[in-house]
Design a protein around this motif. Structure first.
Motif, PDB file in Angstrom:
ATOM      1  N   LYS A 139     -66.943 -11.233 -17.241  1.00 41.98           N
ATOM      2  CA  LYS A 139     -67.367 -12.643 -17.609  1.00 41.98           C
ATOM      3  C   LYS A 139     -68.453 -12.708 -18.397  1.00 41.98           C
ATOM      4  N   ARG A 140     -69.082 -11.859 -18.399  1.00 40.79           N
ATOM      5  CA  ARG A 140     -70.877 -11.770 -19.299  1.00 40.79           C
ATOM      6  C   ARG A 140     -71.419 -12.620 -18.870  1.00 40.79           C
ATOM      7  N   HIS A 141     -71.635 -13.770 -17.680  1.00 43.27           N
ATOM      8  CA  HIS A 141     -72.736 -14.049 -17.506  1.00 43.27           C
ATOM      9  C   HIS A 141     -73.145 -13.933 -15.762  1.00 43.27           C
ATOM     10  N   THR A 142     -74.049 -14.555 -15.228  1.00 39.39           N
ATOM     11  CA  THR A 142     -74.486 -13.743 -14.045  1.00 39.39           C
ATOM     12  C   THR A 142     -73.958 -14.424 -13.029  1.00 39.39           C
ATOM     13  N   LEU A 143     -73.260 -13.411 -12.251  1.00 38.80           N
ATOM     14  CA  LEU A 143     -72.883 -13.549 -10.880  1.00 38.80           C
ATOM     15  C   LEU A 143     -73.401 -13.919  -9.524  1.00 38.80           C
ATOM     16  N   ILE A 144     -73.480 -14.743  -8.789  1.00 38.84           N
ATOM     17  CA  ILE A 144     -74.156 -14.519  -7.137  1.00 38.84           C
ATOM     18  C   ILE A 144     -73.158 -14.748  -6.437  1.00 38.84           C
ATOM     19  N   VAL A 145     -73.353 -13.596  -4.999  1.00 40.24           N
ATOM     20  CA  VAL A 145     -72.555 -13.773  -4.503  1.00 40.24           C
ATOM     21  C   VAL A 145     -72.823 -13.965  -2.941  1.00 40.24           C
ATOM     22  N   ASP A 146     -72.549 -14.754  -2.194  1.00 39.03           N
ATOM     23  CA  ASP A 146     -72.867 -15.171  -1.341  1.00 39.03           C
ATOM     24  C   ASP A 146     -72.608 -14.239  -0.123  1.00 39.03           C
ATOM     25  N   ASP A 147     -71.317 -14.056  -0.085  1.00 39.71           N
ATOM     26  CA  ASP A 147     -70.703 -12.131   1.014  1.00 39.71           C
ATOM     27  C   ASP A 147     -69.859 -11.834  -0.006  1.00 39.71           C
ATOM     28  N   VAL A 148     -70.680 -10.567   0.449  1.00 41.25           N
ATOM     29  CA  VAL A 148     -69.692  -9.885  -0.462  1.00 41.25           C
ATOM     30  C   VAL A 148     -68.356  -9.285   0.035  1.00 41.25           C
ATOM     31  N   GLU A 149     -68.467  -9.644   1.201  1.00 40.79           N
ATOM     32  CA  GLU A 149     -66.709  -9.043   1.981  1.00 40.79           C
ATOM     33  C   GLU A 149     -65.935 -10.236   1.882  1.00 40.79           C
ATOM     34  N   GLN A 150     -66.682 -11.195   1.074  1.00 42.81           N
ATOM     35  CA  GLN A 150     -65.363 -12.655   0.189  1.00 42.81           C
ATOM     36  C   GLN A 150     -65.273 -12.376  -0.664  1.00 42.81           C
ATOM     37  N   PHE A 151     -65.824 -11.348  -2.068  1.00 41.14           N
ATOM     38  CA  PHE A 151     -65.459 -11.349  -2.967  1.00 41.14           C
ATOM     39  C   PHE A 151     -64.601 -10.059  -2.878  1.00 41.14           C
ATOM     40  N   PRO A 152     -63.549 -10.772  -3.349  1.00 38.52           N
ATOM     41  CA  PRO A 152     -62.509 -10.226  -4.410  1.00 38.52           C
ATOM     42  C   PRO A 152     -62.203  -9.036  -4.849  1.00 38.52           C
ATOM     43  N   GLY A 153     -61.901  -7.000  -4.573  1.00 40.38           N
ATOM     44  CA  GLY A 153     -61.967  -6.099  -5.093  1.00 40.38           C
ATOM     45  C   GLY A 153     -63.733  -5.547  -4.781  1.00 40.38           C
ATOM     46  N   HIS A 154     -64.294  -6.287  -3.621  1.00 44.43           N
ATOM     47  CA  HIS A 154     -66.255  -5.683  -4.640  1.00 44.43           C
ATOM     48  C   HIS A 154     -65.301  -3.946  -3.483  1.00 44.43           C
ATOM     49  N   ILE A 155     -66.864  -3.514  -4.333  1.00 44.44           N
ATOM     50  CA  ILE A 155     -66.561  -2.763  -4.295  1.00 44.44           C
ATOM     51  C   ILE A 155     -67.953  -2.124  -3.691  1.00 44.44           C
ATOM     52  N   ALA A 156     -67.743  -1.611  -2.303  1.00 42.57           N
ATOM     53  CA  ALA A 156     -68.959  -1.114  -1.223  1.00 42.57           C
ATOM     54  C   ALA A 156     -69.637  -0.106  -1.676  1.00 42.57           C
ATOM     55  N   CYS A 157     -69.976  -0.046  -2.279  1.00 49.81           N
ATOM     56  CA  CYS A 157     -71.308   1.721  -2.269  1.00 49.81           C
ATOM     57  C   CYS A 157     -72.366   1.279  -0.607  1.00 49.81           C
ATOM     58  N   SER A 158     -72.350   0.484  -0.756  1.00 48.95           N
ATOM     59  CA  SER A 158     -72.973   0.773   0.947  1.00 48.95           C
ATOM     60  C   SER A 158     -72.819  -0.602   1.500  1.00 48.95           C
ATOM     61  N   SER A 159     -71.991   0.384   3.390  1.00 49.42           N
ATOM     62  CA  SER A 159     -72.322  -1.036   3.981  1.00 49.42           C
ATOM     63  C   SER A 159     -72.554  -1.762   4.667  1.00 49.42           C
ATOM     64  N   LEU A 160     -74.791  -2.299   3.911  1.00 51.22           N
ATOM     65  CA  LEU A 160     -75.370  -2.390   4.365  1.00 51.22           C
ATOM     66  C   LEU A 160     -75.324  -3.837   3.754  1.00 51.22           C
ATOM     67  N   SER A 161     -75.271  -3.971   2.441  1.00 46.34           N
ATOM     68  CA  SER A 161     -75.482  -5.013   1.913  1.00 46.34           C
ATOM     69  C   SER A 161     -74.083  -6.316   1.806  1.00 46.34           C
ATOM     70  N   ARG A 162     -74.728  -7.390   1.607  1.00 50.82           N
ATOM     71  CA  ARG A 162     -73.909  -7.981   2.344  1.00 50.82           C
ATOM     72  C   ARG A 162     -74.135  -9.157   1.457  1.00 50.82           C
ATOM     73  N   SER A 163     -74.992  -9.621   0.740  1.00 51.63           N
ATOM     74  CA  SER A 163     -75.192 -10.688  -0.884  1.00 51.63           C
ATOM     75  C   SER A 163     -75.097 -10.290  -1.881  1.00 51.63           C
ATOM     76  N   GLU A 164     -75.054 -10.489  -2.966  1.00 55.67           N
ATOM     77  CA  GLU A 164     -75.243  -9.771  -4.858  1.00 55.67           C
ATOM     78  C   GLU A 164     -76.054 -11.138  -5.277  1.00 55.67           C
ATOM     79  N   ILE A 165     -76.759 -10.154  -6.491  1.00 49.31           N
ATOM     80  CA  ILE A 165     -76.857 -11.426  -8.070  1.00 49.31           C
ATOM     81  C   ILE A 165     -76.326  -9.763  -8.635  1.00 49.31           C
ATOM     82  N   VAL A 166     -75.557 -10.327  -9.925  1.00 49.61           N
ATOM     83  CA  VAL A 166     -76.013  -9.072 -11.055  1.00 49.61           C
ATOM     84  C   VAL A 166     -75.967 -10.260 -12.218  1.00 49.61           C
ATOM     85  N   VAL A 167     -77.020  -9.344 -13.351  1.00 50.90           N
ATOM     86  CA  VAL A 167     -76.890 -10.208 -14.446  1.00 50.90           C
ATOM     87  C   VAL A 167     -77.081  -9.423 -15.390  1.00 50.90           C
ATOM     88  N   PRO A 168     -75.776  -9.599 -16.659  1.00 50.86           N
ATOM     89  CA  PRO A 168     -75.432  -9.380 -17.648  1.00 50.86           C
ATOM     90  C   PRO A 168     -76.729  -8.670 -18.985  1.00 50.86           C
TER      91      PRO A 168
END
Length: 164
Positions: free
Chosen positions: A84-113
Motif C-alpha cells: 500500500k506504500r503507506h503507514t499502517l496502524i493496527v489496533d488489534d493484530v488478531e483482527q488484521f486479515p492475514g496477520h503473520i504472528a512472529c510472536s504471539s505476544l504482539s497485540r498491536s502494530e505500526i508499520v512505516v514505509p
C-alpha cells in the motif's frame, strides 16, 4: 514527566546524530532500532526493520524477541504496508486479515514505509506492542519523520555521487 511529543522530538534529534557521517547501514539501522526501543520501553515490544530483498521483506536489524526472516509482498501488516506504500496502524493484530504472528505476544502494530530516492520501497520500520491500541497519529507523525531520516541516510549512502 516528558510528553510523548517531547520524547519523539528528542528521539528525532538523536536519530539525526546517529546517522551523521556514518557509512555502516547495518550499524545505523541497529542503533536506530535500539534508540526507538529504548525511548518507549513501556510500549515498544519489538522494534526493527525489514528490507526489500529478492522480492520479499527480509529481516533487518531489530530489538526484541526472535522474528520472521521473510515476509511476502502484501502479506501481514508489514507486507501490506509495503504493497500500500503507506503507514499502517493496527489496533488489534488478531483482527488484521492475514496477520503473520512472529510472536504471539504482539497485540498491536505500526508499520512505516522507508522509501528510496525515487520513491521506491526499500523497506519498512515495524514496531509491535504487547497492548491493544498502542499507536496513534502522534506515533505515525514522528515515526514517519524518523523513517525519512533513515531513508535519507540510505539514499545518501547508495546514491550520493560524491561517494567513491
Amino acid at each position: 514527566m516528558e510528553t510523548k511529543r517531547e520524547k519523539y522530538e528528542l528521539l528525532c534529534t538523536q536519530v539525526q546524530e546517529l546517522v551523521r557521517g556514518e557509512d555502516n547501514m547495518t550499524g545505523v539501522l541497529a542503533n536506530v532500532a535500539a534508540a526507538l526501543h529504548d525511548a518507549f520501553p513501556e510500549v515498544f515490544f519489538w522494534t526493527g526493520f525489514y528490507l526489500v530483498r529478492d522480492g520479499v521483506l527480509q529481516l533487518g536489524p531489530f530489538q526484541g524477541p526472535v522474528a520472521c526472516y521473510r515476509i511476502p509482498y502484501g502479506k501481514g501488516v508489514c507486507g501490506s504496508a509495503w504493497k500500500k506504500r503507506h503507514t499502517l496502524i493496527v489496533d488489534d493484530v488478531e483482527q488484521f486479515p492475514g496477520h503473520i504472528a512472529c510472536s504471539s505476544l504482539s497485540r498491536s502494530e505500526i508499520v512505516v514505509p522507508v522509501r528510496g530516492i525515487h520513491g521506491e520501497m526499500i523497506g519498512v520500520m515495524d514496531i509491535d506492542s504487547k497492548e491493544l491500541c498502542s499507536f496513534d497519529k502522534t506515533d505515525q507523525e514522528y515515526l514517519e519523520k524518523i523513517a525519512a531520516i533513515v531513508a535519507d541516510f540510505v539514499n545518501n549512502l547508495y546514491f550520493c555521487t560524491s561517494k567513491t
